[in-house]
Design an enzyme around this catalytic site. Structure first.
Site, short mmCIF file in Angstrom:
data_model
loop_
_atom_site.label_atom_id
_atom_site.label_comp_id
_atom_site.label_asym_id
_atom_site.label_seq_id
_atom_site.Cartn_x
_atom_site.Cartn_y
_atom_site.Cartn_z
N ASP A 57 -10.82 3.22 3.44
CA ASP A 57 -11.13 1.78 3.34
C ASP A 57 -12.64 1.57 3.15
O ASP A 57 -13.08 0.50 2.76
CB ASP A 57 -10.70 1.07 4.63
CG ASP A 57 -9.53 0.13 4.42
OD1 ASP A 57 -9.23 -0.19 3.25
OD2 ASP A 57 -8.92 -0.28 5.42
N GLN B 65 -4.68 -1.41 9.35
CA GLN B 65 -4.65 -2.74 8.75
C GLN B 65 -5.32 -3.76 9.69
O GLN B 65 -4.95 -3.85 10.86
CB GLN B 65 -3.19 -3.14 8.46
CG GLN B 65 -3.05 -4.47 7.74
CD GLN B 65 -3.64 -4.45 6.33
OE1 GLN B 65 -3.45 -3.51 5.57
NE2 GLN B 65 -4.37 -5.50 5.98
N LYS C 165 0.84 -1.20 0.00
CA LYS C 165 0.00 0.00 0.00
C LYS C 165 0.88 1.26 0.00
O LYS C 165 0.62 2.20 -0.75
CB LYS C 165 -0.95 -0.02 1.21
CG LYS C 165 -2.07 -1.04 1.03
CD LYS C 165 -2.89 -1.32 2.27
CE LYS C 165 -3.86 -2.45 1.99
NZ LYS C 165 -4.64 -2.88 3.15
#
Ligand code: NAP
Length: 288
Positions: A125, A102, A58
């Site tokens: 997200d 995460q 990422k």
């Protein structure tokens, strides 16, 4: 964006990602010319090896597109309160437009509490309840990256979902449910299947579009697919040789389907790309 195979066209997620990232890079340059650099903060708690690979990819994706990125890594002993303080600081940081924690977080941390602590304006997200609500009601929010990537794949083949029957297998909050809502928003007739569904094949055989998001290899076989259907494989599993594979029996289903995504090289690369798209979008919104 498709290549001819024995039967089905393969939707190439690597190539589509490359194209989308070029667009992201160009839009980033435009924004930078106005003095704004899109910024993503990635927070990792603990030493989960798979998570470490994901966050590295990422951050690299951000760097490649010219973003500002911050990787905050904490040991597994970090408390929930400490993590919430970090999120509050990132919420207040004007150089950060997107925040990603995460998952999974260690068991002593409540993942829902952490997700809800992220500002909805920075929820790239798309997991915050405000983002979920926006998707349900058709308002502006952030779409979760994996199903968003699937929608981009359908767009890349100019697939008109209106009146089509889409069958989504899996109903998780991060893939199955948002996927179903996005398909619905594009006027598909949507069926959601899950572990309690009786006779999965009876549903998949009716489908113009199948999205498999379960985590079980060979769940979808050729005899379950209507000829010409579009098959999107979200699953990530390992075969007996330890190689990455999806939920769909690729070799069999490609003989029947009209379009199919491979694993690897299909939906996977799209997920990080859509995170970059969401982060850029967050920066552009902040700039307005
Ligand atoms: P999840 O939270 O475990 O959800 C799996 C879903 O599959 C559940 O809704 C479950 O039903 C359903 N299911 C289980 N067995 C089934 C069966 N035999 N028939 C029909 N449905 C069944 O998983 P997830 O997070 O959504 O992820 C799904 C897969 O996608 C995993 O392999 C994951 O690694 C992969 N994934 C890939 C990406 C990517 O970037 N490519 C991103 C995210 C996830 P119940 O709700 O009834 O339990």
């Amino acid at each position: 964006m498709t290549t001819q195979t024995q039967s089905a066209h393969i939707i190439d997620g690597v190539e589509l990602s490359r194209k989308l990232r070029e667009e992201v890079t160009a839009r980033t340059q435009t924004l930078k010319a106005r003095g704004i650099t899109p910024g993503l903060a990635v927070v990792l708690v603990g030493e989960n090896p798979a998570s470490q690979v994901y966050v590295r990819n990422k951050v690299k994706g951000c760097q490649d597109c010219g973003f500002h990125s911050v990787l905050e890594q904490y040991d597994a002993g970090m408390t929930e309160a400490e993590l919430l303080i970090r999120i509050a600081a990132l919420n207040a940081d004007p150089a950060i437009h997107g925040i990603l924690v995460q998952l999974p977080v260690p068991a002593h941390i409540n993942a829902n509490k952490v997700i809800e602590a992220i500002s909805p304006l920075k929820d790239v997200d798309g997991f915050h309840i405000a983002s979920a609500g926006a998707l349900v009601t058709g308002m502006r929010g952030f779409w979760p990256c994996t199903p968003y990537g699937c929608m981009k794949m359908l767009e890349s083949i100019s697939y008109d979902l209106r009146g089509k029957h889409a069958v989504v297998i899996g109903r998780s909050n991060i893939v199955g449910k948002p996927m179903a809502l996005m398909l619905l928003q594009k006027n598909a007739t949507v069926t959601i299947c899950h572990s309690a569904t009786k006779d999965l094949k009876a549903f998949t055989l009716q489908a113009d579009v199948i999205v498999a998001a379960v985590g079980k290899r060979n769940l979808v076989t050729a005899d379950m697919v209507k000829p010409g259907a579009v098959v999107l494989d979200v699953g990530m599993n390992r075969n007996d040789e330890g190689k990455l594979c999806g939920d769909v029996n690729f070799e069999g289903v490609r003989q029947v389907a009209g379009h199919i995504t491979p694993v690897p090289g299909g939906v996977g690369p799209m997920t990080i790309t859509m995170l970059l798209v969401n982060t850029l979008e967050a920066a552009e919104r902040a700039a307005k």
